[in-house]
Every structure is written in C-alpha cells, then in structure tokens.
Scaffold this motif. Structure first.
Motif, PDB file in Angstrom:
ATOM      1  N   ASP A   1       0.836  -1.208   0.000  1.00 49.41           N
ATOM      2  CA  ASP A   1       0.000   0.000   0.000  1.00 49.41           C
ATOM      3  C   ASP A   1       0.869   1.255   0.000  1.00 49.41           C
ATOM      4  OD1 ASP A   1      -2.276  -1.492  -0.038  1.00 49.41           O
ATOM      5  OD2 ASP A   1      -2.730  -1.289   2.110  1.00 49.41           O
ATOM      6  N   ALA A   2       1.934   1.227   0.817  1.00 44.22           N
ATOM      7  CA  ALA A   2       2.824   2.386   0.898  1.00 44.22           C
ATOM      8  C   ALA A   2       3.430   2.693  -0.472  1.00 44.22           C
ATOM      9  CB  ALA A   2       3.928   2.131   1.922  1.00 44.22           C
ATOM     10  N   ALA A   3       3.812   1.622  -1.191  1.00 43.43           N
ATOM     11  CA  ALA A   3       4.399   1.804  -2.517  1.00 43.43           C
ATOM     12  C   ALA A   3       3.359   2.327  -3.499  1.00 43.43           C
ATOM     13  CB  ALA A   3       4.992   0.493  -3.016  1.00 43.43           C
ATOM     14  N   ARG A   4       2.163   1.759  -3.427  1.00 43.11           N
ATOM     15  CA  ARG A   4       1.110   2.164  -4.384  1.00 43.11           C
ATOM     16  C   ARG A   4       0.649   3.602  -4.149  1.00 43.11           C
ATOM     17  NH1 ARG A   4      -3.938  -1.399  -5.008  1.00 43.11           N
ATOM     18  NH2 ARG A   4      -3.597  -1.904  -2.814  1.00 43.11           N
ATOM     19  N   ASN A   5       0.560   3.969  -2.868  1.00 38.42           N
ATOM     20  CA  ASN A   5       0.078   5.312  -2.543  1.00 38.42           C
ATOM     21  C   ASN A   5       1.199   6.348  -2.455  1.00 38.42           C
ATOM     22  OD1 ASN A   5      -2.424   4.071  -2.281  1.00 38.42           O
ATOM     23  ND2 ASN A   5      -2.111   3.683  -0.076  1.00 38.42           N
ATOM     24  N   ALA A   6       2.449   5.888  -2.630  1.00 38.92           N
ATOM     25  CA  ALA A   6       3.613   6.776  -2.495  1.00 38.92           C
ATOM     26  C   ALA A   6       3.560   7.519  -1.166  1.00 38.92           C
ATOM     27  CB  ALA A   6       3.682   7.753  -3.668  1.00 38.92           C
ATOM     28  N   LYS A   7       3.287   6.761  -0.128  1.00 37.37           N
ATOM     29  CA  LYS A   7       3.166   7.373   1.190  1.00 37.37           C
ATOM     30  C   LYS A   7       3.977   6.547   2.187  1.00 37.37           C
ATOM     31  CE  LYS A   7      -0.608   9.658   3.734  1.00 37.37           C
ATOM     32  NZ  LYS A   7       0.244  10.102   4.768  1.00 37.37           N
TER      33      LYS A   7
ATOM     34  N   PHE B   1       9.778   3.593   3.767  1.00 36.58           N
ATOM     35  CA  PHE B   1       9.843   3.947   5.185  1.00 36.58           C
ATOM     36  C   PHE B   1      10.211   5.421   5.373  1.00 36.58           C
ATOM     37  CE2 PHE B   1      11.045  -0.617   5.001  1.00 36.58           C
ATOM     38  CZ  PHE B   1       9.848  -1.104   5.511  1.00 36.58           C
ATOM     39  N   ASP B   2       9.723   5.985   6.461  1.00 36.67           N
ATOM     40  CA  ASP B   2       9.979   7.385   6.772  1.00 36.67           C
ATOM     41  C   ASP B   2      11.473   7.695   6.719  1.00 36.67           C
ATOM     42  OD1 ASP B   2       7.293   8.102   7.278  1.00 36.67           O
ATOM     43  OD2 ASP B   2       7.410   7.243   9.309  1.00 36.67           O
ATOM     44  N   ASN B   3      11.795   8.802   6.077  1.00 42.94           N
ATOM     45  CA  ASN B   3      13.163   9.324   6.051  1.00 42.94           C
ATOM     46  C   ASN B   3      14.213   8.379   5.468  1.00 42.94           C
ATOM     47  OD1 ASN B   3      12.267  11.676   7.451  1.00 42.94           O
ATOM     48  ND2 ASN B   3      12.315  10.474   9.346  1.00 42.94           N
ATOM     49  N   PHE B   4      13.751   7.370   4.671  1.00 42.88           N
ATOM     50  CA  PHE B   4      14.698   6.445   4.054  1.00 42.88           C
ATOM     51  C   PHE B   4      15.532   5.730   5.117  1.00 42.88           C
ATOM     52  CE2 PHE B   4      15.262   6.465  -0.648  1.00 42.88           C
ATOM     53  CZ  PHE B   4      15.977   5.303  -0.787  1.00 42.88           C
ATOM     54  N   LYS B   5      14.955   5.568   6.306  1.00 44.52           N
ATOM     55  CA  LYS B   5      15.674   4.900   7.406  1.00 44.52           C
ATOM     56  C   LYS B   5      15.071   3.511   7.624  1.00 44.52           C
ATOM     57  CE  LYS B   5      18.313   8.179   9.646  1.00 44.52           C
ATOM     58  NZ  LYS B   5      18.688   8.879   8.415  1.00 44.52           N
ATOM     59  N   PHE B   6      15.949   2.500   7.779  1.00 41.90           N
ATOM     60  CA  PHE B   6      15.438   1.145   7.941  1.00 41.90           C
ATOM     61  C   PHE B   6      16.490   0.213   8.506  1.00 41.90           C
ATOM     62  CE2 PHE B   6      16.362   2.133   3.397  1.00 41.90           C
ATOM     63  CZ  PHE B   6      17.586   1.502   3.303  1.00 41.90           C
ATOM     64  N   SER B   7      16.011  -0.895   9.057  1.00 42.38           N
ATOM     65  CA  SER B   7      16.911  -1.982   9.464  1.00 42.38           C
ATOM     66  C   SER B   7      17.107  -2.879   8.253  1.00 42.38           C
ATOM     67  CB  SER B   7      16.275  -2.790  10.594  1.00 42.38           C
ATOM     68  OG  SER B   7      15.150  -3.497  10.076  1.00 42.38           O
ATOM     69  N   LEU B   8      18.017  -3.830   8.363  1.00 44.66           N
ATOM     70  CA  LEU B   8      18.240  -4.777   7.262  1.00 44.66           C
ATOM     71  C   LEU B   8      16.944  -5.524   6.935  1.00 44.66           C
ATOM     72  CD1 LEU B   8      20.454  -5.977   5.435  1.00 44.66           C
ATOM     73  CD2 LEU B   8      20.806  -7.740   7.158  1.00 44.66           C
ATOM     74  N   GLU B   9      16.198  -5.930   7.966  1.00 43.06           N
ATOM     75  CA  GLU B   9      14.953  -6.681   7.756  1.00 43.06           C
ATOM     76  C   GLU B   9      13.903  -5.796   7.082  1.00 43.06           C
ATOM     77  OE1 GLU B   9      16.646  -6.624  10.662  1.00 43.06           O
ATOM     78  OE2 GLU B   9      17.510  -8.626  10.467  1.00 43.06           O
ATOM     79  N   ASP B  10      13.846  -4.525   7.498  1.00 44.04           N
ATOM     80  CA  ASP B  10      12.898  -3.595   6.870  1.00 44.04           C
ATOM     81  C   ASP B  10      13.129  -3.489   5.366  1.00 44.04           C
ATOM     82  OD1 ASP B  10      11.442  -2.660   9.112  1.00 44.04           O
ATOM     83  OD2 ASP B  10      13.083  -1.309   9.663  1.00 44.04           O
ATOM     84  N   VAL B  11      14.385  -3.258   5.021  1.00 40.37           N
ATOM     85  CA  VAL B  11      14.673  -2.986   3.607  1.00 40.37           C
ATOM     86  C   VAL B  11      14.454  -4.240   2.765  1.00 40.37           C
ATOM     87  CG1 VAL B  11      17.189  -3.357   3.758  1.00 40.37           C
ATOM     88  CG2 VAL B  11      16.264  -1.865   1.987  1.00 40.37           C
ATOM     89  N   VAL B  12      14.729  -5.402   3.318  1.00 42.58           N
ATOM     90  CA  VAL B  12      14.471  -6.651   2.583  1.00 42.58           C
ATOM     91  C   VAL B  12      12.959  -6.820   2.365  1.00 42.58           C
ATOM     92  CG1 VAL B  12      14.514  -9.174   2.771  1.00 42.58           C
ATOM     93  CG2 VAL B  12      16.586  -7.854   3.220  1.00 42.58           C
ATOM     94  N   ALA B  13      12.177  -6.573   3.408  1.00 41.03           N
ATOM     95  CA  ALA B  13      10.719  -6.672   3.277  1.00 41.03           C
ATOM     96  C   ALA B  13      10.201  -5.693   2.222  1.00 41.03           C
ATOM     97  CB  ALA B  13      10.061  -6.391   4.628  1.00 41.03           C
ATOM     98  N   ASP B  14      10.882  -4.559   2.106  1.00 37.05           N
ATOM     99  CA  ASP B  14      10.491  -3.504   1.168  1.00 37.05           C
ATOM    100  C   ASP B  14      11.130  -3.738  -0.211  1.00 37.05           C
ATOM    101  OD1 ASP B  14       9.399  -1.136   0.218  1.00 37.05           O
ATOM    102  OD2 ASP B  14      11.019   0.101   1.034  1.00 37.05           O
ATOM    103  N   ASN B  15      11.320  -4.990  -0.568  1.00 36.77           N
ATOM    104  CA  ASN B  15      11.846  -5.362  -1.878  1.00 36.77           C
ATOM    105  C   ASN B  15      13.198  -4.707  -2.170  1.00 36.77           C
ATOM    106  OD1 ASN B  15      11.712  -6.889  -4.226  1.00 36.77           O
ATOM    107  ND2 ASN B  15      10.627  -5.304  -5.382  1.00 36.77           N
TER     108      ASN B  15
END
Lengths: 281, 255
Positions: free
Chosen positions: B13-19, B140-154
């Motif tokens: 949803d975040a990707a589709r809504n650019a939010k 994710f907010d401010n382009f900040k993420f953990s390794l697991e976050d970024v993997v989940a986010d493709n």
C-alpha cells in the motif's frame, strides 16, 4: 635551467608583501624542512604567513625546492593536487595546486617502501603523463597540451604531510610541496588515443578489497584539463614543463590511509596497473 | 491473514500510494527469513494485479552503499515489468516517496541460473550487458530502515532503466561510471565498486535466489548493484549514467 627564470620572477611576488613576508616564508620553509629532517611532523605553518596569501605559500615551497636541488636532487616532474570538486570544497578553494617531483621520490613498481620513509602516508590512484616536449606557451590550449604529451602510465601517488595530523589548509599544503612524498609509475606506456581519459575506471585495492574507486572524470572532468592548468601555471611561475617531465595529474578516487605492511595496487582501465608496497612497521 | 500478510500489504500500500510508513521493525521483531517472506508476499500482490516477474536486483554490493546505509549484508529484490522505465523516458515524481538513483550495470540472461556458481559460470549464462540506472525508493519514513525492513520492502527496488545492450565479451571488472544530473557529474565511480567485479554480484544472485527455492530465468534482467552513493531525485532533473565501453542510459524527472 628553469631555475634562473624563477629567480627573476620571484621578487615581483615578494615585493608586494615586503621584507616581513620574506622572513615568514623562510621561517615556514625551515619548519617544514625540520619535519623532513627529523621525521616528526610540525604544526600548521599557515599562522606564519599572511592569511590567504597563496603566492607566499608557493614561495615557501620554492624555497625548499631550491634547497633540495642544492642538495643534489634532480627535478623529474610535478604533481597536481586538489583536482576533485569534493576536495576543493573541503579546503574552500576553486582551483588545483601543484608540487614538485624529484628523482629521490620515484619508486619502481612494487619496490618496497621502507617504514617511516613517508610521514603520515596516504595513497591515491591516478594517471601519470610523460611530456614529449617543452610547454612554454603562456596560455596553452588543450590541443597544445595533448600534442606535448608522449604517453600515459597508471600510477600511485604516495602522499604525505609534514604537517601534524594532516591538519592542512590550502596554504599549508602548497607550502608543504602539495603534500607530495613518493610516486610509483606502472611499467606500461599508453598513447592518449588508446584509452578513454574521461571514462576509464580506476580501482585501488589492497588484499583484494577495493578501497578507492573512481574514473578519469573525477580529475577536473578529464585529467588533460588538469595538465593544461598546470602547464599554464608553470609558465607563469617560471618553471615550465619540459620534455621528459612526469606529471601526476590528480587522484581519480578518494585518498586511502596507508597501513604498514600492506601492498596497494591500482588498476586503470586501458592503462594497466601499478603497486606500492609498504614495509611492516 | 497472517501477520506477515498484513505487513506485506502495508508495504505494498505504501508503494502504491507513495506514502511512507513507519519501519516494520519498530513494531515487531522480524527475522531476515520473515523479511524475505514479506517481500515474496508483497510481490505476490503485484503479480495478482497483473504484473510479471522480469528479473532481480542486488543491493548493498558496494562499500560506499553499505556505509551510506549502515548495513553489512548483501540483499536482493524482485523486479516486475511495471518497474521498467524506458531509456530516455520520463517518470513522475508524484508516484514515489523519496526516490534516489544509482548507476548500475545490467545483465540479460540467456539461460537459467541457480545455486552456487563461479563468476565465469554465471557469465556463460549472460546474453548481453548494458549500462543501467536503478531508481530506488524506500517506503519507510526518512529512508531509514533496518536490514529486515529494507528486505521486506523489496530491497528499496522501485524502477530501473536499461541502456543499449552489448555483447558480454567486454571485461566489466573496472569500467568507469559517470552519473550526471543535468549534464554535471554527480557521482563518479567504477564497476569495480560492485563487489570488485559485477560478475561476482551475478554469481551471488544465483546463489541467493536458490537459497529461497527460486532460480534466475532465461530472459531475466539482473541489476548487479549500485556503483556509487545514491542521488536524490527532484522534479526537472535529467539523469544519465555513462559507462566506459557500454554507452549511456538516461531519463528525466517530471513533477
């Protein structure tokens, strides 16, 4: 040779500053020489010079250049420094600087550099050009410069600073021979038409790990631009580039601090490779 | 719906809504395996909407990138046809959260690849190579993420632009790469920044997909990873990546 014309030009620079500057230049030059002779870095020398006075800084460099020649060193070329936009921004300047190369600074490819030979050593990968003819034109064009170059070689510049902890500003580095120390040329000669000076990839590795990467464009957009700047600057300062001179044209990627005992290898696409090998501490 | 399904939907949803959304890892503890499962489920949602798998991307393959992002592992993501931006094309900034670009090299496969292979074996499956640009975007907010976050986010994968294809007989281990914004150099690097040689990234891609029971298919594109730090996009930019011996690829950014 070129030394005479430099001597003629110098007074014009110095007269604007007066005797006070001349004394300050001498003091700064002596201090840097002490660092060389004792192997111990000295505090920044900029405090001795009129603030922002670039010519005074070059006068310091020239003083020690003459001392080295007097002690028997042979001038073999120049190095160009501050050729990346990032470094220029860091030092708050908008142009490169130069230092002088001597035969005592040339290290054959892969030959071990004794520990302690260079104060606070750092390495960078760059393109070296060797001049085919003298360049004495006041405003040389890019064409003039390309015609005057014999060939290019891959190279590693081993920089060093006689200033404690590399705490340099533009005046410190210029006075300190543009932080030059040693240089290594790879044993390959490549003509300008046989490699892409703008896009050639550069990687500086140690133990198989790329520590610094870049490309030709990192040096003022194209390394030839740096050589053109130098050629003009050298005519203006009375030591024009001469046939046979080596020009270390400027880093193609970030500088890397040297760890004793390690070997650093640069590879430049189309040019070949060169190695700087450091003895263990 | 499992927790992982819910998380996959929130990223989609975040990707589709650019939010942008908050980091998943702030709410719950995820394993790396969970993260890849979320990614797979999220891509599943896109496939269900009619998108088609066309390749994969490698991430965190350069030291500069690892330092910029504060991580130490390579990661990978899945590419779909909808992510492909035409060479010379135009993107709309409104469709992204906070997009950035990286200069890359793309491989086109002529044969499937899976499991541990040497770079030479990997290159034997390559039909062609091309200069490429990856448009990355973090949900994710401010382009900040953990390794697991970024993997989940493709792996922050969002878009990719591929330039002219060349025969794969060019040595790609140290090609100069110049990322220009509006004709001025923004990043200068070499393909050597990609694991010392982008062919190693391709070999790693083969190994990593197999660890998840998949394989790289003939006809797929593998984006080998960024060669420099990423550059943030703003409206009106013209972006070009020129790679020594391979030529250039470009696109422009609309509002």
């Amino acid at each position: 040779m070129a030394k005479k014309s430099a001597a003629k030009k110098k007074p014009a620079t110095k007269s604007s500053g007066g005797g006070g500057v001349a004394a300050a230049v001498k003091k700064a030059a002596d201090l840097i020489q002490v660092a060389y002779d004792t192997g111990t870095p000295v505090p920044p020398i900029r405090t001795l010079l009129p603030e922002g006075d670039i010519d005074a800084a070059y006068a310091v460099q020239e003083t020690n250049t003459r001392l080295r020649i007097k002690r028997g060193a042979r001038l073999t070329g120049r190095k160009i420094g501050l050729t990346s936009k990032t470094i220029q921004k860091q030092l708050g300047v908008d142009r490169p600087d130069f230092g002088v190369l001597f035969d005592t600074m040339a290290i054959p490819d892969g030959e071990e550099v004794p520990f302690g030979m260079v104060l606070q050593p750092r390495v960078e990968g760059e393109i070296a050009f060797v001049m085919e003819r003298d360049l004495k034109l006041e405003r040389p064009s890019t064409t003039d410069v390309m015609r005057a170059i014999a060939y290019a070689s891959p190279s590693i510049e081993i920089c060093g600073s006689r200033i404690d902890k590399w705490q340099i500003n533009i005046q410190d580095t210029i006075a300190d021979n543009a932080s030059a120390a040693l240089y290594v040329l790879g044993n390959t000669k490549v003509k300008l038409e046989d490699f892409d000076g703008r896009l050639c990839g550069m990687v500086l590795e140690s133990k198989g790990e790329p520590l610094s990467v870049g490309a030709g464009a990192a040096c003022l957009g194209h390394p030839i631009n740096a050589v053109r700047w130098l050629a003009e600057e050298m005519v203006r300062r009375g030591r024009p580039l001469l046939a046979g001179d080596v020009v270390m044209s400027g880093a193609l990627g970030p500088m890397v601090a040297v760890t004793p005992g390690q070997v650093y290898e640069v590879r430049i696409s189309g040019l070949g490779s060169a190695r700087a090998s450091f003895a263990a501490g | 719906m499992s927790d992982l399904d819910t998380l996959a939907k929130s990223v989609d949803d975040a990707a589709r809504n650019a939010k942008a959304i908050a980091q998943l890892s702030m709410g719950i503890t995820l394993s790396l395996e969970d993260a890849y499962t979320i990614q797979k489920k999220m891509i599943g949602l896109r496939i269900a909407r009619g998108e088609r798998r066309v390749g994969m991307k490698m991430g965190f393959t350069s030291r500069a990138k690892m330092i910029q992002m504060g991580v130490s592992d390579m990661i990978w993501g899945r590419l779909t046809d909808k992510m492909l931006v035409e060479d010379g094309g135009r993107i709309s900034l409104a469709k992204y959260v906070h997009p950035r670009v990286e200069p890359e090299i793309a491989y086109l496969l002529k044969a499937p690849l899976a499991g541990p292979v040497t770079p030479i074996q990997a290159l034997a499956a390559v039909e062609a190579i091309a200069p490429a640009i990856e448009i990355i975007d973090s949900r994710f907010d401010n382009f900040k993420f953990s390794l697991e976050d970024v993997v989940a986010d493709n792996a922050s994968s969002t878009g990719f632009v591929v330039g002219p294809w060349s025969k794969p007989d060019i040595d790609c281990s140290n090609l100069g790469m110049l990322l220009e914004i509006d004709g001025r150099a923004a990043q200068i690097g070499s393909s050597a920044a990609i694991l010392g040689n982008p062919a190693r990234s391709l070999a790693a891609a083969s190994r990593m997909v197999a660890e998840h029971g998949e394989r790289l298919e003939a006809g797929w594109i593998v984006m080998a990873g960024g060669a420099t730090e990423a550059v943030a996009l703003t409206a009106g930019m013209s972006v070009r990546n020129t790679v020594e011996k391979l030529g250039s690829v470009s696109f422009t950014v609309g509002a």
